[in-house]
Design a protein around this motif. Structure first.
Motif, PDB file in Angstrom:
ATOM      1  N   VAL A   1       3.887   9.913  -9.711  1.00  0.00           N
ATOM      2  CA  VAL A   1       3.149  10.155 -10.950  1.00  0.00           C
ATOM      3  C   VAL A   1       2.473  11.518 -10.909  1.00  0.00           C
ATOM      4  CG1 VAL A   1       1.165   9.398 -12.330  1.00  0.00           C
ATOM      5  CG2 VAL A   1       2.814   7.718 -11.507  1.00  0.00           C
ATOM      6  N   GLN A   2       1.904  11.869  -9.776  1.00  0.00           N
ATOM      7  CA  GLN A   2       1.244  13.171  -9.640  1.00  0.00           C
ATOM      8  C   GLN A   2       2.251  14.300  -9.798  1.00  0.00           C
ATOM      9  OE1 GLN A   2      -2.061  13.604  -9.427  1.00  0.00           O
ATOM     10  NE2 GLN A   2      -1.657  15.783  -9.645  1.00  0.00           N
TER      11      GLN A   2
ATOM     12  N   GLU B   1       3.100  14.616 -13.467  1.00  0.00           N
ATOM     13  CA  GLU B   1       2.003  15.257 -14.193  1.00  0.00           C
ATOM     14  C   GLU B   1       1.965  16.757 -13.925  1.00  0.00           C
ATOM     15  OE1 GLU B   1      -1.555  13.217 -13.080  1.00  0.00           O
ATOM     16  OE2 GLU B   1      -1.144  11.503 -14.379  1.00  0.00           O
TER      17      GLU B   1
ATOM     18  N   GLY C   1       4.156   5.581  -5.376  1.00  0.00           N
ATOM     19  CA  GLY C   1       4.110   5.599  -6.839  1.00  0.00           C
ATOM     20  C   GLY C   1       3.109   6.614  -7.350  1.00  0.00           C
ATOM     21  N   ASN C   2       1.957   6.692  -6.715  1.00  0.00           N
ATOM     22  CA  ASN C   2       0.942   7.656  -7.116  1.00  0.00           C
ATOM     23  C   ASN C   2       1.431   9.082  -6.903  1.00  0.00           C
ATOM     24  OD1 ASN C   2      -0.787   5.593  -7.812  1.00  0.00           O
ATOM     25  ND2 ASN C   2      -1.946   5.662  -5.913  1.00  0.00           N
ATOM     26  N   GLU C   3       2.156   9.309  -5.819  1.00  0.00           N
ATOM     27  CA  GLU C   3       2.687  10.649  -5.551  1.00  0.00           C
ATOM     28  C   GLU C   3       3.704  11.046  -6.612  1.00  0.00           C
ATOM     29  OE1 GLU C   3       4.251  10.665  -1.616  1.00  0.00           O
ATOM     30  OE2 GLU C   3       2.286  10.390  -0.676  1.00  0.00           O
TER      31      GLU C   3
ATOM     32  N   ARG D   1       2.356   1.732  -3.442  1.00  0.00           N
ATOM     33  CA  ARG D   1       1.370   2.282  -4.375  1.00  0.00           C
ATOM     34  C   ARG D   1       1.156   3.759  -4.120  1.00  0.00           C
ATOM     35  NH1 ARG D   1      -2.922  -1.202  -2.925  1.00  0.00           N
ATOM     36  NH2 ARG D   1      -1.744  -3.091  -2.717  1.00  0.00           N
ATOM     37  N   THR D   2       1.091   4.136  -2.851  1.00  0.00           N
ATOM     38  CA  THR D   2       0.903   5.540  -2.505  1.00  0.00           C
ATOM     39  C   THR D   2       2.091   6.362  -2.973  1.00  0.00           C
ATOM     40  OG1 THR D   2      -0.378   4.884  -0.562  1.00  0.00           O
ATOM     41  CG2 THR D   2       0.468   7.130  -0.610  1.00  0.00           C
TER      42      THR D   2
ATOM     43  N   LYS E   1       0.845  -1.202   0.000  1.00  0.00           N
ATOM     44  CA  LYS E   1       0.000   0.000   0.000  1.00  0.00           C
ATOM     45  C   LYS E   1       0.877   1.248   0.000  1.00  0.00           C
ATOM     46  CE  LYS E   1      -3.582   2.384   2.609  1.00  0.00           C
ATOM     47  NZ  LYS E   1      -4.331   2.423   3.856  1.00  0.00           N
TER      48      LYS E   1
END
Length: 99
Positions: free
Chosen positions: A59-60, A63, A55-57, A52-53, A49
């Motif tokens: 990616v954000q 972007e 990784g999402n950060e 994933r968090t 978890k």
């Protein structure tokens, strides 16, 4: 009193108590093993978890940076700045030719 009967009874009690204690020991080990396994699975789930968090950060952030770059590239003021820099570069190139 029949001593053979008493000895047999004591033997059966000893055998039953040894069997019971052995089974109890195996049961405890089994429960400890299951608890440890569940604890490790929970840690693995938390780690995944967190990955994933993270990784999402990332990616954000990428972007967000890309949006800024898009704004810079499509900004008319940036185009004007680019033209001014091109003119400065041409002027400095001409000065170098003269010298």
């Amino acid at each position: 009193m029949d001593w053979d009967l008493i000895i047999n009874f004591i033997f059966v009690l000893l055998a039953a108590s040894l069997t019971f204690s052995t089974v109890l020991r195996f049961q405890r080990k089994s429960v400890e093993h299951k608890e440890r396994k569940l604890e490790l699975e929970a840690r693995i789930a938390e780690a995944k978890k967190g990955e994933r968090t993270l990784g999402n950060e990332v990616v954000q952030q990428i972007e967000d940076r890309l949006r800024v770059i898009e704004r810079i590239v499509t900004d008319p003021g940036a185009d004007l700045s680019r033209q001014i820099e091109d003119l400065r570069a041409e002027a400095s190139a001409r000065r170098e030719k003269v010298q």
